[in-house]
Scaffold this motif. Structure first.
Motif, PDB file in Angstrom:
ATOM      1  N   ASN A  46       4.403  32.336 -29.038  1.00 52.58           N
ATOM      2  CA  ASN A  46       3.217  31.842 -28.355  1.00 52.58           C
ATOM      3  C   ASN A  46       3.204  32.304 -26.893  1.00 52.58           C
ATOM      4  OD1 ASN A  46       0.800  30.327 -28.110  1.00 52.58           O
ATOM      5  ND2 ASN A  46       1.963  28.717 -27.098  1.00 52.58           N
ATOM      6  N   ASN A  47       4.329  32.181 -26.204  1.00 56.72           N
ATOM      7  CA  ASN A  47       4.419  32.627 -24.812  1.00 56.72           C
ATOM      8  C   ASN A  47       4.163  34.122 -24.702  1.00 56.72           C
ATOM      9  OD1 ASN A  47       4.969  30.070 -23.858  1.00 56.72           O
ATOM     10  ND2 ASN A  47       7.177  30.381 -23.820  1.00 56.72           N
ATOM     11  N   LYS A  48       4.683  34.883 -25.647  1.00 48.81           N
ATOM     12  CA  LYS A  48       4.496  36.333 -25.637  1.00 48.81           C
ATOM     13  C   LYS A  48       3.022  36.686 -25.833  1.00 48.81           C
ATOM     14  CE  LYS A  48       6.486  40.482 -26.058  1.00 48.81           C
ATOM     15  NZ  LYS A  48       7.062  41.148 -24.933  1.00 48.81           N
ATOM     16  N   MET A  49       2.346  35.982 -26.758  1.00 46.92           N
ATOM     17  CA  MET A  49       0.926  36.254 -26.997  1.00 46.92           C
ATOM     18  C   MET A  49       0.097  35.931 -25.760  1.00 46.92           C
ATOM     19  SD  MET A  49       0.168  35.262 -30.988  1.00 46.92           S
ATOM     20  CE  MET A  49       0.286  33.534 -30.705  1.00 46.92           C
ATOM     21  N   VAL A  50       0.372  34.802 -25.130  1.00 44.80           N
ATOM     22  CA  VAL A  50      -0.355  34.413 -23.923  1.00 44.80           C
ATOM     23  C   VAL A  50      -0.142  35.455 -22.838  1.00 44.80           C
ATOM     24  CG1 VAL A  50      -0.440  32.723 -22.049  1.00 44.80           C
ATOM     25  CG2 VAL A  50      -0.385  31.958 -24.416  1.00 44.80           C
ATOM     26  N   CYS A  51       1.080  35.905 -22.686  1.00 46.40           N
ATOM     27  CA  CYS A  51       1.399  36.919 -21.682  1.00 46.40           C
ATOM     28  C   CYS A  51       0.653  38.220 -21.978  1.00 46.40           C
ATOM     29  CB  CYS A  51       2.898  37.162 -21.660  1.00 46.40           C
ATOM     30  SG  CYS A  51       3.428  38.330 -20.405  1.00 46.40           S
ATOM     31  N   ASN A  52       0.636  38.639 -23.226  1.00 42.89           N
ATOM     32  CA  ASN A  52      -0.049  39.877 -23.597  1.00 42.89           C
ATOM     33  C   ASN A  52      -1.554  39.774 -23.394  1.00 42.89           C
ATOM     34  OD1 ASN A  52       2.333  41.155 -24.249  1.00 42.89           O
ATOM     35  ND2 ASN A  52       2.158  40.741 -26.427  1.00 42.89           N
ATOM     36  N   VAL A  53      -2.148  38.647 -23.780  1.00 46.26           N
ATOM     37  CA  VAL A  53      -3.584  38.457 -23.617  1.00 46.26           C
ATOM     38  C   VAL A  53      -3.940  38.420 -22.136  1.00 46.26           C
ATOM     39  CG1 VAL A  53      -5.476  36.820 -23.950  1.00 46.26           C
ATOM     40  CG2 VAL A  53      -3.947  37.349 -25.845  1.00 46.26           C
ATOM     41  N   THR A  54      -3.167  37.692 -21.353  1.00 46.55           N
ATOM     42  CA  THR A  54      -3.420  37.607 -19.916  1.00 46.55           C
ATOM     43  C   THR A  54      -3.334  38.993 -19.279  1.00 46.55           C
ATOM     44  OG1 THR A  54      -2.515  35.381 -19.880  1.00 46.55           O
ATOM     45  CG2 THR A  54      -2.685  36.512 -17.772  1.00 46.55           C
ATOM     46  N   GLY A  55      -2.332  39.756 -19.671  1.00 43.65           N
ATOM     47  CA  GLY A  55      -2.178  41.111 -19.144  1.00 43.65           C
ATOM     48  C   GLY A  55      -3.328  42.013 -19.550  1.00 43.65           C
ATOM     49  N   ALA A  56      -3.791  41.885 -20.786  1.00 45.06           N
ATOM     50  CA  ALA A  56      -4.900  42.706 -21.269  1.00 45.06           C
ATOM     51  C   ALA A  56      -6.190  42.354 -20.538  1.00 45.06           C
ATOM     52  CB  ALA A  56      -5.079  42.522 -22.776  1.00 45.06           C
ATOM     53  N   VAL A  57      -6.418  41.062 -20.313  1.00 43.75           N
ATOM     54  CA  VAL A  57      -7.620  40.640 -19.584  1.00 43.75           C
ATOM     55  C   VAL A  57      -7.564  41.159 -18.154  1.00 43.75           C
ATOM     56  CG1 VAL A  57      -8.832  38.627 -18.644  1.00 43.75           C
ATOM     57  CG2 VAL A  57      -8.053  38.621 -21.023  1.00 43.75           C
ATOM     58  N   TYR A  58      -6.416  41.038 -17.515  1.00 45.53           N
ATOM     59  CA  TYR A  58      -6.265  41.523 -16.134  1.00 45.53           C
ATOM     60  C   TYR A  58      -6.506  43.020 -16.075  1.00 45.53           C
ATOM     61  CZ  TYR A  58      -4.090  42.730 -11.702  1.00 45.53           C
ATOM     62  OH  TYR A  58      -3.854  43.218 -10.452  1.00 45.53           O
ATOM     63  N   LYS A  59      -5.929  43.773 -17.022  1.00 44.34           N
ATOM     64  CA  LYS A  59      -6.114  45.228 -17.040  1.00 44.34           C
ATOM     65  C   LYS A  59      -7.581  45.574 -17.246  1.00 44.34           C
ATOM     66  CE  LYS A  59      -4.426  49.420 -19.349  1.00 44.34           C
ATOM     67  NZ  LYS A  59      -5.592  50.139 -19.032  1.00 44.34           N
ATOM     68  N   SER A  60      -8.259  44.863 -18.153  1.00 47.80           N
ATOM     69  CA  SER A  60      -9.674  45.104 -18.416  1.00 47.80           C
ATOM     70  C   SER A  60     -10.521  44.854 -17.165  1.00 47.80           C
ATOM     71  CB  SER A  60     -10.150  44.216 -19.555  1.00 47.80           C
ATOM     72  OG  SER A  60     -11.527  44.349 -19.757  1.00 47.80           O
ATOM     73  N   VAL A  61     -10.233  43.763 -16.474  1.00 45.75           N
ATOM     74  CA  VAL A  61     -10.980  43.445 -15.249  1.00 45.75           C
ATOM     75  C   VAL A  61     -10.745  44.522 -14.210  1.00 45.75           C
ATOM     76  CG1 VAL A  61     -11.099  41.814 -13.309  1.00 45.75           C
ATOM     77  CG2 VAL A  61     -11.076  40.966 -15.663  1.00 45.75           C
ATOM     78  N   MET A  62      -9.482  44.931 -14.057  1.00 45.51           N
ATOM     79  CA  MET A  62      -9.167  45.930 -13.049  1.00 45.51           C
ATOM     80  C   MET A  62      -9.798  47.287 -13.389  1.00 45.51           C
ATOM     81  SD  MET A  62      -7.709  44.287 -10.778  1.00 45.51           S
ATOM     82  CE  MET A  62      -7.128  45.517  -9.663  1.00 45.51           C
ATOM     83  N   ASP A  63      -9.794  47.653 -14.669  1.00 48.85           N
ATOM     84  CA  ASP A  63     -10.394  48.926 -15.091  1.00 48.85           C
ATOM     85  C   ASP A  63     -11.889  48.921 -14.864  1.00 48.85           C
ATOM     86  OD1 ASP A  63      -7.920  49.856 -15.812  1.00 48.85           O
ATOM     87  OD2 ASP A  63      -8.220  49.568 -17.972  1.00 48.85           O
ATOM     88  N   ASN A  64     -12.544  47.788 -15.100  1.00 54.48           N
ATOM     89  CA  ASN A  64     -14.003  47.706 -14.944  1.00 54.48           C
ATOM     90  C   ASN A  64     -14.427  47.566 -13.480  1.00 54.48           C
ATOM     91  OD1 ASN A  64     -14.528  47.928 -17.684  1.00 54.48           O
ATOM     92  ND2 ASN A  64     -14.288  45.748 -18.015  1.00 54.48           N
ATOM     93  N   SER A  65     -13.505  47.160 -12.622  1.00 52.09           N
ATOM     94  CA  SER A  65     -13.873  46.984 -11.222  1.00 52.09           C
ATOM     95  C   SER A  65     -13.789  48.290 -10.435  1.00 52.09           C
ATOM     96  CB  SER A  65     -13.003  45.919 -10.570  1.00 52.09           C
ATOM     97  OG  SER A  65     -11.661  46.385 -10.490  1.00 52.09           O
ATOM     98  N   LEU A  66     -13.201  49.305 -11.028  1.00 56.37           N
ATOM     99  CA  LEU A  66     -13.071  50.593 -10.341  1.00 56.37           C
ATOM    100  C   LEU A  66     -14.300  51.367 -10.417  1.00 56.37           C
ATOM    101  CD1 LEU A  66      -9.515  51.614 -11.495  1.00 56.37           C
ATOM    102  CD2 LEU A  66     -10.137  50.641  -9.312  1.00 56.37           C
TER     103      LEU A  66
END
Length: 66
Positions: A46-66
């Motif tokens: 569960n912790n690993k999934m939360v970490c992966n989802v959080t990282g994916a959301v952060y990466k998506s936000v950062m990619d779209n903000s460029l």
């Protein structure tokens, strides 16, 4: 020496993974039941999934903000 290394690794792990269920154990790992081990593994997944989802959301936000 070994105990000081264990303490160091445990404190570093606690800094990076404060929600780790393994760190909150109150008895030695050799005394855990199969059910308790399964619960630990479920928490780890569960912790690993939360970490992966959080990282994916952060990466998506950062990619779209460029």
């Amino acid at each position: 020496m070994i105990f000081s290394l264990f303490g160091y690794f445990r404190s570093e792990h606690k800094k990076h993974s404060p929600k780790c269920a393994f760190l909150s154990l109150t008895k030695p790992t050799t005394e855990l039941t199969v059910g308790e081990l399964i619960n630990l593994e479920c928490e780890r997944i569960n912790n690993k999934m939360v970490c992966n989802v959080t990282g994916a959301v952060y990466k998506s936000v950062m990619d779209n903000s460029l």
